[in-house]
Write a protein that holds these residues in place. Structure first.
Motif, PDB file in Angstrom:
ATOM      1  N   LEU A  16       0.881  -1.243  -0.016  1.00 21.02           N
ATOM      2  CA  LEU A  16      -0.116   0.156   0.012  1.00 21.02           C
ATOM      3  C   LEU A  16       0.822   1.410  -0.099  1.00 21.02           C
ATOM      4  CD1 LEU A  16      -2.439  -1.118   2.644  1.00 21.02           C
ATOM      5  CD2 LEU A  16      -3.201  -0.797   0.049  1.00 21.02           C
ATOM      6  N   GLN A  17       2.042   1.209   0.692  1.00 21.62           N
ATOM      7  CA  GLN A  17       2.840   2.261   0.865  1.00 21.62           C
ATOM      8  C   GLN A  17       3.556   2.571  -0.471  1.00 21.62           C
ATOM      9  OE1 GLN A  17       3.086   3.870   4.042  1.00 21.62           O
ATOM     10  NE2 GLN A  17       4.229   5.423   2.770  1.00 21.62           N
ATOM     11  N   LEU A  18       4.083   1.365  -1.335  1.00 22.09           N
ATOM     12  CA  LEU A  18       4.756   1.774  -2.212  1.00 22.09           C
ATOM     13  C   LEU A  18       4.606   2.610  -3.328  1.00 22.09           C
ATOM     14  CD1 LEU A  18       6.186  -1.958  -3.466  1.00 22.09           C
ATOM     15  CD2 LEU A  18       7.615   0.111  -2.834  1.00 22.09           C
ATOM     16  N   ARG A  19       3.282   2.696  -3.769  1.00 22.50           N
ATOM     17  CA  ARG A  19       2.862   3.613  -4.726  1.00 22.50           C
ATOM     18  C   ARG A  19       3.059   5.113  -4.241  1.00 22.50           C
ATOM     19  NH1 ARG A  19      -3.207   3.352  -6.613  1.00 22.50           N
ATOM     20  NH2 ARG A  19      -3.327   5.848  -5.656  1.00 22.50           N
ATOM     21  N   ARG A  20       2.852   5.502  -2.897  1.00 19.37           N
ATOM     22  CA  ARG A  20       3.058   6.728  -2.328  1.00 19.37           C
ATOM     23  C   ARG A  20       4.472   6.918  -2.423  1.00 19.37           C
ATOM     24  NH1 ARG A  20       0.686   8.413   3.087  1.00 19.37           N
ATOM     25  NH2 ARG A  20       0.807  10.229   2.060  1.00 19.37           N
ATOM     26  N   VAL A  21       5.406   6.050  -2.110  1.00 20.05           N
ATOM     27  CA  VAL A  21       6.912   6.119  -1.919  1.00 20.05           C
ATOM     28  C   VAL A  21       7.349   6.711  -3.391  1.00 20.05           C
ATOM     29  CG1 VAL A  21       9.187   5.333  -1.551  1.00 20.05           C
ATOM     30  CG2 VAL A  21       7.160   4.633  -0.032  1.00 20.05           C
ATOM     31  N   PHE A  22       6.923   5.551  -4.650  1.00 22.14           N
ATOM     32  CA  PHE A  22       7.315   6.183  -5.936  1.00 22.14           C
ATOM     33  C   PHE A  22       6.850   7.378  -6.470  1.00 22.14           C
ATOM     34  CE2 PHE A  22       8.342   1.486  -6.295  1.00 22.14           C
ATOM     35  CZ  PHE A  22       9.693   1.384  -6.659  1.00 22.14           C
ATOM     36  N   PHE A  23       5.666   7.503  -6.021  1.00 22.48           N
ATOM     37  CA  PHE A  23       5.033   8.626  -6.769  1.00 22.48           C
ATOM     38  C   PHE A  23       4.956  10.189  -5.795  1.00 22.48           C
ATOM     39  CE2 PHE A  23       3.508   4.992  -9.030  1.00 22.48           C
ATOM     40  CZ  PHE A  23       4.185   5.360 -10.254  1.00 22.48           C
ATOM     41  N   SER A  24       5.400  10.058  -4.724  1.00 21.60           N
ATOM     42  CA  SER A  24       5.478  11.342  -3.937  1.00 21.60           C
ATOM     43  C   SER A  24       6.266  12.330  -4.412  1.00 21.60           C
ATOM     44  CB  SER A  24       5.990  10.849  -2.529  1.00 21.60           C
ATOM     45  OG  SER A  24       6.375  12.135  -1.678  1.00 21.60           O
ATOM     46  N   GLY A 160      15.477  11.457   1.779  1.00 22.67           N
ATOM     47  CA  GLY A 160      14.121  12.084   1.076  1.00 22.67           C
ATOM     48  C   GLY A 160      13.063  10.684   1.407  1.00 22.67           C
ATOM     49  N   ILE A 161      13.563   9.579   0.868  1.00 25.19           N
ATOM     50  CA  ILE A 161      12.594   8.342   0.916  1.00 25.19           C
ATOM     51  C   ILE A 161      12.146   8.126   2.505  1.00 25.19           C
ATOM     52  CG2 ILE A 161      12.070   6.105   0.492  1.00 25.19           C
ATOM     53  CD1 ILE A 161      13.675   6.491  -2.103  1.00 25.19           C
ATOM     54  N   PHE A 162      13.017   7.855   2.990  1.00 19.62           N
ATOM     55  CA  PHE A 162      12.846   7.273   4.683  1.00 19.62           C
ATOM     56  C   PHE A 162      12.361   8.304   5.616  1.00 19.62           C
ATOM     57  CE2 PHE A 162      15.262   3.921   2.370  1.00 19.62           C
ATOM     58  CZ  PHE A 162      14.628   2.720   2.854  1.00 19.62           C
ATOM     59  N   MET A 163      12.901   9.327   5.517  1.00 14.74           N
ATOM     60  CA  MET A 163      12.230  10.396   6.634  1.00 14.74           C
ATOM     61  C   MET A 163      11.036  10.683   6.408  1.00 14.74           C
ATOM     62  SD  MET A 163      14.438  11.858   8.842  1.00 14.74           S
ATOM     63  CE  MET A 163      14.044  13.633   9.237  1.00 14.74           C
ATOM     64  N   ASN A 164      10.255  10.673   5.201  1.00 17.38           N
ATOM     65  CA  ASN A 164       9.114  11.022   4.942  1.00 17.38           C
ATOM     66  C   ASN A 164       8.028   9.797   5.271  1.00 17.38           C
ATOM     67  OD1 ASN A 164       9.094  13.621   3.929  1.00 17.38           O
ATOM     68  ND2 ASN A 164       9.587  12.952   1.930  1.00 17.38           N
ATOM     69  N   LEU A 165       8.416   8.641   5.233  1.00 14.07           N
ATOM     70  CA  LEU A 165       7.621   7.535   5.508  1.00 14.07           C
ATOM     71  C   LEU A 165       6.749   7.593   6.768  1.00 14.07           C
ATOM     72  CD1 LEU A 165      10.031   4.520   5.048  1.00 14.07           C
ATOM     73  CD2 LEU A 165       8.023   5.093   3.732  1.00 14.07           C
ATOM     74  N   PHE A 166       7.256   8.374   7.888  1.00  5.52           N
ATOM     75  CA  PHE A 166       6.465   8.601   9.001  1.00  5.52           C
ATOM     76  C   PHE A 166       6.236  10.307   9.130  1.00  5.52           C
ATOM     77  CE2 PHE A 166       7.467   4.589  10.361  1.00  5.52           C
ATOM     78  CZ  PHE A 166       6.264   4.140  10.903  1.00  5.52           C
ATOM     79  N   ARG A 167       7.245  11.118   8.917  1.00  5.80           N
ATOM     80  CA  ARG A 167       7.314  12.426   9.098  1.00  5.80           C
ATOM     81  C   ARG A 167       6.381  13.062   7.942  1.00  5.80           C
ATOM     82  NH1 ARG A 167       7.278  15.458  13.003  1.00  5.80           N
ATOM     83  NH2 ARG A 167       8.600  13.652  13.868  1.00  5.80           N
ATOM     84  N   GLY A 168       6.285  12.607   6.850  1.00  7.43           N
ATOM     85  CA  GLY A 168       5.540  12.810   5.612  1.00  7.43           C
ATOM     86  C   GLY A 168       3.916  12.573   6.026  1.00  7.43           C
ATOM     87  N   GLU A 169       3.804  11.711   6.711  1.00  6.29           N
ATOM     88  CA  GLU A 169       2.456  11.330   7.206  1.00  6.29           C
ATOM     89  C   GLU A 169       2.142  12.299   7.918  1.00  6.29           C
ATOM     90  OE1 GLU A 169       0.222   8.655   6.023  1.00  6.29           O
ATOM     91  OE2 GLU A 169       1.720   7.082   5.304  1.00  6.29           O
ATOM     92  N   ILE A 170       2.742  12.400   9.070  1.00  8.57           N
ATOM     93  CA  ILE A 170       2.380  13.425  10.170  1.00  8.57           C
ATOM     94  C   ILE A 170       2.150  14.765   9.671  1.00  8.57           C
ATOM     95  CG2 ILE A 170       3.498  14.876  12.082  1.00  8.57           C
ATOM     96  CD1 ILE A 170       4.972  12.215  12.754  1.00  8.57           C
ATOM     97  N   LEU A 171       3.131  15.233   8.414  1.00 10.18           N
ATOM     98  CA  LEU A 171       2.823  16.638   7.900  1.00 10.18           C
ATOM     99  C   LEU A 171       1.435  16.589   7.044  1.00 10.18           C
ATOM    100  CD1 LEU A 171       6.327  17.394   6.525  1.00 10.18           C
ATOM    101  CD2 LEU A 171       5.093  18.476   8.307  1.00 10.18           C
ATOM    102  N   ASP A 172       1.037  15.299   6.500  1.00  6.70           N
ATOM    103  CA  ASP A 172      -0.047  15.146   5.880  1.00  6.70           C
ATOM    104  C   ASP A 172      -1.209  15.000   6.701  1.00  6.70           C
ATOM    105  OD1 ASP A 172       1.276  15.822   3.293  1.00  6.70           O
ATOM    106  OD2 ASP A 172       1.201  13.517   2.764  1.00  6.70           O
ATOM    107  N   LYS A 173      -1.091  14.752   7.938  1.00  8.69           N
ATOM    108  CA  LYS A 173      -2.064  14.461   8.878  1.00  8.69           C
ATOM    109  C   LYS A 173      -2.743  13.174   8.583  1.00  8.69           C
ATOM    110  CE  LYS A 173      -2.608  19.100  10.515  1.00  8.69           C
ATOM    111  NZ  LYS A 173      -3.334  20.057  10.696  1.00  8.69           N
ATOM    112  N   THR A 174      -1.957  12.274   8.033  1.00 11.03           N
ATOM    113  CA  THR A 174      -2.711  11.021   7.670  1.00 11.03           C
ATOM    114  C   THR A 174      -2.068   9.698   8.466  1.00 11.03           C
ATOM    115  OG1 THR A 174      -0.947  10.524   6.107  1.00 11.03           O
ATOM    116  CG2 THR A 174      -3.337  11.567   5.371  1.00 11.03           C
TER     117      THR A 174
END
Lengths: 356, 310
Positions: A16-24, A160-174
C-alpha cells in the motif's frame, strides 16, 4: 496472531505504501539524484561515438604517425600523413611585435588520437591518447560511485524517502489512518521500511546499473566482450549490491530519524559528518557506520588524486575494509540495532498534529 | 468474551503543560454515549485515548477488556471516525475503505465486498470511485464513517460525526447508530450541539476543562438543560417600561436595559412563558421590534453547569 500473519500484514502495508513512495512529490528529486551520474557517462559515450563516426573516414596508419618527428614542418607532415581529422590555426604574440602562427593538427589511427602542435610551421610537440580508455573509465566510474553515489546520492536519496515514511504522514495528517489499523506498531514500521527499501533499492541499484551500462556502451567491442566473460557481471552485481546495501543502512537510520526528530536537516548533517570522518575514526567506532561496510562491497577501490589537499585525502581515504561476509553481517547488525531503536520510538508516537 | 464496558480509571493526560483530561474515572456501558462539551474541553482527547492514538500520563484505560496499547487486538473490535479530515493522497473512497480491511487481514475480494457494503450503509456507493480529496465535507465525514464501520466493530468511536451532514443524511446516520447500539455494541460520539445529543444518546458525559462535570442518562441532563436560563436581546421603543413588565414574571431571572434605552438583555428559565409574556406586552401596545436569542450555543449551558446553576 501468528508470525506469518504479521509478515503478511507487513507486506500488505509495504504494498500500500509503495505507490506513495514511488510517486510522492515530496521525494521526486530522489530520481534526479539517482540518475545524475548517468548524465556525464552518457555525455562521454555520445562524444566518443560521435568522434568515432566523424574520424572513421580519415584514419591514418599508426606507423606513419609514429614516423613523424618534432622539428618536421607542417607541410611535410601534411604531405606524409594526409588530411587531419581536425585542424586549428591561430596567431598570437606580444603587442607591437610580430605575431607567431600556431597550428594544431589532430590525426586518428583507428584507436588513438594524435595531437600535433606547430609553432611558426615547426612541429613542437606530439602526443597521442586513446579515444577511449576502458581502464581509466572504470576507475572514473569507481570514483563517481564511491565519492558521489554512495556518500551523497544514496545518502540524501534515503533521507528523502525514509524520513517521509512517518514524518510525511504527520505533515499530511494521515498517520492516524495507519495507527487505527489492527496492526502492531512494529509491523507498521517493518511494512513502511520494506516499502522504502524496495523503492530506494530499485531506484539506486537501477541508477548504478544504468551509469555502469553507459560507461560500458562506447567501449571497444573486443575489450567489452572480454570484460563480460571475466569480471563484468561480478562488478555490475557488486555495484548494485553496494547501492542496495547503502539503502538498507541509510534507510534504517533515516527511518529512525524521522521518528525521533522533526527537522531532517539536523540528522542529515550529524550522520553525514559521522560518515565523512569514518576513515579517521578509531577502528572500534568505524564499525558504527554504514559507509564502512558499504564501501568495501564496491569491486574497485576509488582513485585518489595525489595532488588533492591532505585533509581531503584523509577524509576520502576508506577505512580498512572488512571482508565481504563481515561487511554484510556488520551492516545487517547495525541496521537491526537502528530498527530496534526505531521500533521502541514508534510505540511512543502520539497523534497530535497540532504540534507538528 | 471481552468485558462489555469502556473503563477509565483515574486517567490524566497533559500536552506538555496544557491539560488534556484530568483524573477521569468513567465506566461506559454499551449503547450510545455522547461526550458533550465546548471546544477544547477534552472530548477528542478522551476518544484518542480510547483508540490508543495518544497514551495517558496516569491511569488505566480498557476498551471491552483490551488495552489501547494493543492496536492489533483493539482495532479489530473498534472503529474510530476521527475529526482529522485528511485521507492518504490520491485515494478514492473505495480504496480508502478497502485499505483498512486489507490491513485487518481480509483478502482482496472480501475486503472489496465489505467496503461496498459499508459505503452503501452510509449512502456513498455512487461516489465510491471518486477521489476523497474531491469530496465535500459531508461526504468526507461519511466516508470516514464507512471506514470505521467496515469491519463491523463492537465499539464505534465517532468524533463530531454529524458535522457537515444534510438533514436527511443526518437522520439516516442517527438511525444507523441506533441500529448499532441495539445490537449491544458501544457507540461513543462527541458533539457540542445539545439538541443533537438529546435525540441520539442513551447516556451523556459532560466535560469541561478536561474534567467530567456530569454523567448519566439523558433525561437528567435534559432537565438541567430546560432549567438553564436562556438569554434574549430585545430591541424596542420603551425599554424601561417593558423591562418593568418582564420583571414581574417569575421565570425572568435577569433584565438589563441597554445604554441607548432601545434594547434589553433578558434571561428566562422558561422559554414558553417568556414567549407568552412578550405576546401580551405587544398586545398591550408596546412596540417590540426584534427578539434574538443571545446564547444558543453549548458554551452558555456549560458556563451555567460549571457555575452550579447561578
Amino acid at each position: 496472531m501468528t508470525a506469518e500473519f504479521r509478515l503478511r500484514q507487513a507486506w500488505t502495508i509495504a504494498r500500500l505504501q509503495l505507490r506513495r513512495v514511488f510517486f510522492s512529490k515530496r521525494s521526486s528529486w530522489v530520481y534526479l539524484l539517482a540518475l545524475f551520474p548517468s548524465v556525464p557517462f552518457f555525455g562521454h559515450a555520445i562524444e566518443v561515438k560521435l568522434s568515432q563516426s566523424r574520424y572513421a573516414s580519415r584514419v591514418t596508419a599508426a606507423a606513419i604517425l609514429e614516423s613523424i618527428r618534432e622539428g618536421d614542418t607542417d607541410e611535410e607532415v601534411l604531405k606524409t600523413a594526409g588530411e587531419p581529422v581536425h585542424e586549428r590555426k591561430f596567431r598570437r604574440g606580444p603587442r607591437g611585435e610580430a605575431s607567431v602562427e600556431y597550428r594544431n593538427l589532430i590525426y586518428f589511427d583507428g584507436e588513438r588520437r594524435w595531437f600535433l602542435h606547430f609553432e611558426a610551421g615547426i612541429l613542437q610537440n606530439k602526443r597521442s591518447r586513446p579515444l577511449i580508455d576502458f581502464e581509466d573509465d572504470r576507475k572514473v566510474f569507481a570514483g563517481v560511485f564511491q565519492y558521489f553515489y554512495l556518500r551523497l546520492a544514496v545518502f540524501f536519496g534515503c533521507l528523502g524517502i525514509f524520513m517521509n515514511l512517518f514524518r510525511g504522514e504527520i505533515l499530511d495528517k494521515t498517520l492516524h489512518f495507519w495507527f487505527l489499523a489492527p496492526a502492531r506498531r512494529e509491523v507498521l514500521l517493518a511494512g513502511k521500511y520494506l516499502a522504502g527499501l524496495i523503492a530506494a533499492t530499485l531506484i539506486f541499484a537501477t541508477g548504478a546499473a544504468l551509469s555502469f551500462g553507459l560507461m560500458l556502451w562506447p567501449q571497444d567491442a573486443v575489450e567489452l566482450s572480454a570484460f563480460w566473460r571475466a569480471q563484468g557481471p561480478e562488478h555490475l552485481f557488486w555495484y548494485a549490491t553496494a547501492a542496495a546495501a547503502g539503502c538498507v543502512g541509510y534507510g534504517s537510520l533515516f527511518l529512525a530519524a524521522g521518528l525521533l526528530v522533526r527537522n531532517p536537516v539536523v540528522p542529515a548533517i550529524v550522520i553525514l559528518f559521522w560518515e565523512g570522518i569514518n576513515g579517521i575514526l578509531p577502528a572500534a567506532l568505524q564499525k558504527f557506520s554504514v559507509l564502512y561496510y558499504v564501501q568495501s562491497l564496491a569491486p574497485i577501490p576509488p582513485p585518489m588524486d595525489a595532488n588533492a589537499p591532505a585533509l581531503i585525502q584523509l577524509l576520502m581515504s576508506p577505512a580498512d575494509p572488512p571482508s565481504t561476509v563481515a561487511a554484510v553481517c556488520g551492516l545487517l547488525a547495525v541496521t537491526a540495532l537502528v530498527l530496534w531503536i526505531a521500533s521502541r520510538s514508534v510505540q511512543r508516537i502520539e497523534i497530535n498534529y497540532g504540534t507538528d | 468474551m471481552s468485558a462489555p464496558e469502556i473503563v477509565f480509571q483515574e486517567v490524566s493526560k497533559f500536552y506538555g503543560e496544557v491539560l488534556g483530561v484530568n483524573h477521569v474515572t468513567l465506566r461506559i456501558p454499551s449503547g450510545i454515549t455522547s461526550l458533550v462539551g465546548p471546544n477544547g474541553s477534552g472530548k477528542t482527547t478522551l476518544m484518542n485515548l480510547m483508540a490508543g492514538l495518544i497514551h495517558p500520563d496516569r491511569g488505566v484505560i480498557t476498551v471491552r477488556g483490551l488495552s489501547p496499547r494493543d492496536p492489533e487486538r483493539l482495532m479489530r473490535i473498534t472503529g474510530y471516525a476521527t475529526q482529522y479530515d485528511a485521507a492518504p493522497r490520491g485515494v478514492t473512497g473505495l480504496d480508502f475503505v478497502t485499505t483498512g480491511l486489507l490491513l485487518a487481514g481480509h483478502g482482496k475480494q472480501e475486503a472489496s465486498r465489505r467496503a461496498w457494503k459499508s459505503l452503501e450503509r452510509v449512502g456513498m456507493n455512487e461516489a465510491a470511485h471518486r477521489k476523497v480529496a474531491a469530496y465535500s465535507k459531508g461526504m468526507r465525514q461519511r466516508v470516514r464513517l464507512a471506514v470505521a464501520l467496515a469491519h463491523d466493530p463492537e465499539v464505534l468511536i465517532l468524533d463530531e460525526p454529524l458535522n457537515g451532514l444534510d438533514p436527511l443524511v443526518r437522520a439516516e446516520t442517527i438511525a444507523l447508530f441506533h441500529e448499532f447500539a441495539a445490537q449491544g455494541r458501544h457507540v461513543v460520539l462527541s458533539s457540542h450541539v445539545l439538541q443533537e445529543v438529546d435525540v441520539i444518546s442513551d447516556r451523556v458525559i459532560l466535560i469541561a476543562n478536561g474534567m467530567i462535570i456530569a454523567e448519566g442518562h439523558v433525561r437528567g441532563v435534559r432537565e438541567e438543560i430546560h432549567e438553564h436560563p436562556s438569554q434574549y436581546i430585545i430591541r424596542c421603543r420603551d425599554a424601561s417600561r417593558i423591562a418593568a413588565l418582564l420583571f414581574e414574571q417569575d421565570h425572568i431571572t435577569q433584565v438589563q436595559v441597554h445604554e441607548d434605552r432601545l434594547g434589553l438583555l433578558v434571561a428566562t428559565r422558561n422559554q414558553r412563558e417568556f414567549s407568552r409574556a412578550l405576546t401580551r406586552i405587544s398586545l398591550a401596545g408596546h412596540t417590540v421590534e426584534s427578539v434574538v436569542a443571545a446564547d444558543e450555543n453549548v458554551d452558555a449551558l456549560y458556563k451555567y453547569l460549571i457555575g452550579g446553576g447561578r
